[in-house]
Design an enzyme around this catalytic site. Structure first.
Site, PDB file in Angstrom:
ATOM      1  N   ASP A  35      57.849  26.898  58.611  1.00  0.00           N
ATOM      2  CA  ASP A  35      56.831  25.967  58.112  1.00  0.00           C
ATOM      3  C   ASP A  35      56.329  25.066  59.230  1.00  0.00           C
ATOM      4  OD1 ASP A  35      57.190  27.077  55.669  1.00  0.00           O
ATOM      5  OD2 ASP A  35      58.152  25.349  54.740  1.00  0.00           O
ATOM      6  N   ALA A  36      57.248  24.623  60.089  1.00  0.00           N
ATOM      7  CA  ALA A  36      56.858  23.718  61.173  1.00  0.00           C
ATOM      8  C   ALA A  36      55.906  24.407  62.142  1.00  0.00           C
ATOM      9  CB  ALA A  36      58.104  23.232  61.911  1.00  0.00           C
ATOM     10  N   ASP A  39      52.531  24.711  60.418  1.00  0.00           N
ATOM     11  CA  ASP A  39      51.873  23.398  60.393  1.00  0.00           C
ATOM     12  C   ASP A  39      51.239  23.086  61.746  1.00  0.00           C
ATOM     13  OD1 ASP A  39      52.527  22.910  57.754  1.00  0.00           O
ATOM     14  OD2 ASP A  39      54.348  21.779  58.223  1.00  0.00           O
ATOM     15  N   LYS A 121      58.501  15.872  47.310  1.00  0.00           N
ATOM     16  CA  LYS A 121      57.699  17.101  47.434  1.00  0.00           C
ATOM     17  C   LYS A 121      58.630  18.314  47.347  1.00  0.00           C
ATOM     18  CE  LYS A 121      54.091  19.232  50.263  1.00  0.00           C
ATOM     19  NZ  LYS A 121      54.696  20.564  50.367  1.00  0.00           N
ATOM     20  N   ARG A 142      48.830  29.251  41.715  1.00  0.00           N
ATOM     21  CA  ARG A 142      47.676  28.556  42.290  1.00  0.00           C
ATOM     22  C   ARG A 142      46.692  29.525  42.929  1.00  0.00           C
ATOM     23  NH1 ARG A 142      48.679  24.127  46.863  1.00  0.00           N
ATOM     24  NH2 ARG A 142      49.405  25.970  47.964  1.00  0.00           N
ATOM     25  N   LYS A 319      55.392  14.686  55.547  1.00  0.00           N
ATOM     26  CA  LYS A 319      56.360  15.764  55.793  1.00  0.00           C
ATOM     27  C   LYS A 319      57.509  15.254  56.663  1.00  0.00           C
ATOM     28  CE  LYS A 319      55.600  19.687  54.837  1.00  0.00           C
ATOM     29  NZ  LYS A 319      54.594  20.687  55.222  1.00  0.00           N
ATOM     30  N   CYS A 415      92.646  38.972  69.735  1.00  0.00           N
ATOM     31  CA  CYS A 415      92.292  37.562  69.850  1.00  0.00           C
ATOM     32  C   CYS A 415      91.695  37.276  71.232  1.00  0.00           C
ATOM     33  CB  CYS A 415      93.526  36.690  69.628  1.00  0.00           C
ATOM     34  SG  CYS A 415      93.219  34.922  69.870  1.00  0.00           S
ATOM     35  N   CYS A 418      94.505  34.756  73.064  1.00  0.00           N
ATOM     36  CA  CYS A 418      95.856  35.177  73.465  1.00  0.00           C
ATOM     37  C   CYS A 418      96.020  36.688  73.559  1.00  0.00           C
ATOM     38  CB  CYS A 418      96.891  34.604  72.508  1.00  0.00           C
ATOM     39  SG  CYS A 418      96.780  35.265  70.819  1.00  0.00           S
ATOM     40  N   CYS A 434      94.081  35.478  63.881  1.00  0.00           N
ATOM     41  CA  CYS A 434      95.105  35.643  64.902  1.00  0.00           C
ATOM     42  C   CYS A 434      96.385  35.078  64.311  1.00  0.00           C
ATOM     43  CB  CYS A 434      94.716  34.890  66.180  1.00  0.00           C
ATOM     44  SG  CYS A 434      96.062  34.838  67.395  1.00  0.00           S
TER      45      CYS A 434
END
Length: 746
Positions: A35-36, A39, A121, A142, A319, A415, A418, A434
């Site tokens: 979204d950023a 925008d 919002k 919409r 926002k 791991c 170790c 581990c």
């Protein structure tokens, strides 16, 4: 002004990008950018058009509302147009907008006091409901604002939407606008179910809601936990209202779902207070929000201020900074935790999200990596909600095509610390661990860092760097490790049992060094050097001496010996045994000796399971932990070093809160969160974290937030700090009287 060719090319590219991203967002419910990012593209397009108006045609995206109409559903023309909202991204921009709108409103009605309707919002899908004679006639998306999609059959599966209105006095026919969403808890639970079934989780609540409402089969829509809040009016007949806030009250009486988070205010400072307040508690709300909507409350003024081609002149959306962004997943690595759990995490191109730069994010376990369908090299959706740990939501699938460098993550079999084999702790466990808890260097470092934390012994000077220096040594030259300081070798602390005997290891502490980046006038040089950690660097004129932080560590270790028993239990890093269970166990037995004696019983698991906040899983973990010799040695050595293992019991404390579930929220003046919980538990009560129908009391301090709202909606008695004192000193009956008087006074 005639634009240069470079600007024309830039403008054409922006128009193409905005259109492509709108289609992906509104029609496919599969955005390719955050979204950023969208925008920013839209803002750049508006900026070019403001500088070169000649470029803007009648079909510019800046003149259009939302998206298009899908061919999968019947198109419906709205009786009155649906608009987008103008977005602002700073308080400065908002102030300019509000002052302009207020000036225009006062020109129209100079005698009328200005009222603003502030609402959260919701990050969902806009929907228009039409009611005729009190019955739902149609539900339409919409779309492009003029024409939407008929999704009535799917909307009928949403329990929040009444098929027939209650009460009376509603217009013969009217439109009501709102937002379809999926609540945060419902979304998380639904994703957990998908992951458990081996399916890819939903990317985010907004896309999930939109995709659910656009299912061709209503039965599929019904499986999704969709909800709705109404937030506006369309065309109506005989709707004699003067303010939108009044209309909300009427709609609530008719059974329509109205958000509980709205507020009418009368000044610009109150608007910014509302923004700040909800910014702090946005993650406590029942749904995601991405900002605050501010509207002129007076309906006549709304109508006179009117609309542009795309947005109303009487409403604006502030926002918040983005909490969901896109970035590249460079690698998936693993880390070992204090209980041996091996967790994959994503290494990403650093990106700014929710106010901080993030380069790593958890992926929980190998099954989650598969279910999320992420590949190394993907562009991924990264979400960071406030202080919550960053999470990789999933890949941007639309950007995968043609990428030949993608590869799957393969979980290691040994791991990384170790070298011991990795395996589930128990048959059927999803997590790989581990099992070399005693000797694994990273597990020891993690345990020592954890026991110094606020939820355990609260030793401020024992942070992660100090814990690593004590347990692991300096590691290899970070210049050969991509700038990472890797723990390697043994430090002076071989086991947390030796923690309170550190003063006896002064010579070893003097030898501890760590890699630090060289500094030049406050900035790093990119070069690293080994420097002393606990002692100053010796010179010809000055011998090595303990640093101030070392002396502070010794001082705090001495103070930590007097901690209450529950903190000692937390500090032992017993799997599943956190602060709540530790408090309950410490309250029940009072001393470590009593706990050890209880564990000797063949029915110890059953007895422990009966304690509130414990249960069988925690009981089994406690019994199993104390069966291990080196675990018991930790307790023995700490006792020998002077760590207090017994709580003083006040025989005068009456257990009159027996089995009561009490939630404490907000800030109290004379109690910390811990001391409030202890006051409840030692009197036999249960200090729980969430409000439900089973909650007996809510104690609400300053900035109580959504827990207070929920308690009031459920009829849970609410106490302020004075009422809490009555509760713990006089008992529940006296406290209920206080709560009743307070509610009547309100």
């Amino acid at each position: 002004m005639t634009p240069p060719d470079s600007v024309r090319e830039r403008y054409a590219t922006l128009v193409e990008q905005v259109r492509a991203h709108r289609e992906a967002y509104y029609l496919q419910d599969a955005p390719m950018v955050s979204d950023a990012e969208y925008d920013q593209l839209f803002h750049d397009l508006q900026l070019v058009e403001s500088q070169y108006p000649i470029l803007m045609g009648q079909d510019s995206p800046t003149l259009e509302v939302g998206g298009e109409v899908s061919s999968a559903f019947a198109p419906v023309t709205h009786a009155s147009r649906m608009y987008s909202l103008e977005d602002v991204f700073s308080l400065e921009e908002l102030t300019v907008w509000l002052e302009r709108a207020q000036a225009n409103a006062l020109k129209l009605h100079p005698e009328s006091p200005m009222k603003w309707l502030c609402e959260v919002k919701i990050d969902g899908l806009a929907l228009n409901l039409t009611y005729r004679d009190g019955k739902l006639l149609r539900a339409v998306t919409r779309g492009d604002g003029t024409t939407g999609e008929d999704v009535t059959h799917n909307a009928l599966t949403i329990a929040d939407i009444p098929q027939e209105l209650s009460g009376n006095g509603y217009p013969q026919e009217f439109e009501v606008r709102g937002e379809v969403y999926i609540g945060t808890d419902d979304f998380n639970a639904y994703n957990e179910m998908l992951i458990a079934d081996g399916k890819a989780p939903l990317a985010n609540p907004r896309n999930a809601a939109a995709g659910s409402l656009r299912q061709k089969d209503p039965a599929q829509t019904a499986k999704r936990p969709l909800r709705m809040f109404v937030h506006g009016l369309g065309r109506s007949k005989d709707f004699a209202m003067t303010h939108q806030s009044e209309a909300y009250e009427l709609m609530r009486d008719w059974g329509l779902p109205v958000s509980p988070y709205g507020r009418v205010v009368t000044s610009l400072s109150e608007v910014t207070d509302f923004i700040a307040e909800n910014g702090q508690k946005r993650h406590e709300l029942i749904h995601d929000i991405d900002g605050i909507v501010i509207k002129v409350d007076d309906l006549a003024t709304q109508e006179q201020l009117g609309y542009t081609s795309r947005v109303p002149r009487w409403a604006v959306a502030y926002k918040y900074p983005p909490e969901e962004v896109h970035t590249k997943l460079l690698d998936i690595q693993v880390q070992v935790g204090r209980t041996g759990r091996v967790t994959p995490f994503g290494v990403m191109e650093p990106v700014l999200v929710a106010g901080s730069t993030v380069a790593r994010a958890t992926l929980h376990n190998q099954e989650v990596v598969k279910a999320k369908n992420v590949l190394i090299g993907d562009t991924v959706i990264l979400r960071k909600a406030g202080d919550v740990i960053p999470e990789i939501v999933g890949p941007v699938l639309a950007l995968r095509e043609g990428n030949t460098e993608l590869r799957e993550f393969v979980m290691p079999t040994s791991c990384p610390s170790c070298g011991q084999p990795l395996a589930p702790a128990k048959e059927g466990d999803v997590d790989i661990r581990c099992l070399n808890a005693e000797s694994c260097p990273v597990q020891l470092t993690e345990r020592v860092a954890y026991l110094g934390g606020r939820s355990a012994l609260d030793i401020e000077a024992l942070g992660y760097e100090a814990a690593a220096a004590l347990t692991s040594g300096p590691g290899e030259d970070p210049a050969t490790q991509g700038g990472l300081i890797l723990p390697a070798g043994a430090g002076p602390l071989h086991n947390e049992a030796e923690l309170f005997d550190l003063k006896e290891k002064l010579e070893q502490l003097a030898e501890v060094k760590v890699w630090r980046e060289k500094r030049s006038k406050g900035e790093g040089t990119g070069k690293f050097e080994l420097v002393p950690y606990f002692y100053t660097k010796a010179t010809a004129k000055k011998p090595s001496a303990p640093t101030k932080s070392t002396l502070k560590l010794f001082e705090e270790l001495e103070k930590a010996k007097s901690n209450p028993l529950w903190r000692v239990l937390v500090a032992l890093s017993i799997r599943h045994v956190g602060p709540n269970a530790s408090r309950a166990i410490a309250t029940r037995y009072g001393s470590m000796d009593a706990i050890l004696e209880a564990l000797k019983s063949p029915t110890a698991v059953d007895e422990l399971s009966q304690i509130d906040s414990v249960g069988s899983i925690i009981a089994e973990a406690l019994v199993d932990w104390f069966k291990v010799d080196w675990h018991r040695d930790i307790v023995t050595q700490w006792q020998a070093a002077g760590v207090k293992m017994e709580d003083e019991q006040d025989e005068n404390v009456i257990k009159h809160l027996d089995s009561l579930a009490i939630v404490v929220t907000g800030t109290l003046e004379n109690f910390s969160r811990d001391t409030a919980k202890e006051a409840i538990i030692i009197r036999g009560g249960k200090a729980t974290g969430s409000v439900s129908k089973k909650t007996d009391f809510l104690v609400a301090g300053e900035a109580a937030g959504s827990k207070l709202d929920k308690a009031q909606s459920l009829g849970v008695p609410v106490l302020d700090e004075a009422g809490f004192v009555v509760l713990i000193e006089q008992g529940p009956d006296a406290a209920r009287e206080v709560a009743i008087k307070a509610s009547e006074g309100a």
